[in-house]
Design a protein around this motif. Structure first.
Motif, mmCIF file in Angstrom:
data_model
loop_
_atom_site.group_PDB
_atom_site.id
_atom_site.type_symbol
_atom_site.label_atom_id
_atom_site.label_comp_id
_atom_site.label_asym_id
_atom_site.label_seq_id
_atom_site.Cartn_x
_atom_site.Cartn_y
_atom_site.Cartn_z
ATOM 1 N N ARG A 48 -3.395 -52.092 -7.068
ATOM 2 C CA ARG A 48 -3.554 -50.951 -7.962
ATOM 3 C C ARG A 48 -3.218 -51.374 -9.389
ATOM 4 O O ARG A 48 -2.313 -52.180 -9.607
ATOM 5 N N ASP A 50 -2.617 -50.209 -13.592
ATOM 6 C CA ASP A 50 -2.285 -49.205 -14.591
ATOM 7 C C ASP A 50 -1.618 -49.971 -15.741
ATOM 8 O O ASP A 50 -0.901 -50.954 -15.494
ATOM 9 N N LYS A 175 -3.024 -44.802 -9.166
ATOM 10 C CA LYS A 175 -4.399 -44.390 -9.467
ATOM 11 C C LYS A 175 -4.436 -43.055 -10.208
ATOM 12 O O LYS A 175 -5.245 -42.852 -11.111
#
Length: 188
Positions: A48, A50, A175
């Motif tokens: 993931r 970010d 997410k």
């Protein structure tokens, strides 16, 4: 001499991660000398991304969901991490009621058992380190009971015969962070 031994023990404990995932095994630090390994098979691993996350991933098996989040050193949660995670799960899975049945804490671990919608039991584990949070949900309780029994030999799962369920955990705090701002840069 005892002070020196205590310092070495603290350094050894600090150098071991509380949680790691390697070679299809979830690894948990039990004490400064022992790690517990829990092998998983048939899992879905997703990295993931970010801007505020240094290392992040989700792992999903039939019975276990893991979300591991290591924030950048200049980032922080915009609230209490475990509370944010539980609210996120309740919202994303459209759970009407999460009744806390039991909560236990051991150093870097929080274990909680919830009755969901008066229908089934879910086992939650939160592992926390500096800038790292790992959230686990165990639908059957096997992993939960394995870890907690290693930390407390007297532990008995009084909920082991309660209804269990399978849940499709296709969710991620990382997410969803772009929309909901669960974490971001520290202000200061």
């Amino acid at each position: 001499m005892n002070i020196f031994k205590k310092i070495l023990k603290k350094l050894a404990k600090a150098s071991l991660p509380i949680f790691s995932f390697d070679n299809n095994e979830l690894n948990f630090q039990i004490d400064s000398n022992d790690m517990l390994s829990y092998k998983i098979e048939n899992f879905d691993f997703k990295t993931r991304h970010d801007p505020y996350v240094l290392d992040g991933y989700t792992i999903k098996t039939r019975d276990i969901f893991v979300e591991h989040i290591k924030l950048e050193s200049d980032s922080s949660w915009n609230g209490e991490a475990y509370g944010i995670f539980k609210s996120f799960i309740k919202d994303k899975l459209n759970l009407k009621n999460m009744q806390l049945l039991k909560e236990m804490q051991f150093e870097n671990y929080t274990f909680t058992i919830y009755n969901i919608n008066d229908e089934y039991i879910l086992y939650f584990i939160h592992i926390f380190e500096m800038n790292k949070n790992t959230f686990l949900i165990d639908t059957k309780g096997d992993l939960f009971n394995t870890i907690i029994s290693a930390l407390d030999e007297t532990y008995v799962d009084v909920y082991k015969n309660e209804n269990k369920t399978e849940v499709n955990f296709d969710v991620s705090l990382i997410k969803a962070n772009g929309i909901f701002s669960y974490f971001g840069h520290m202000h200061g």
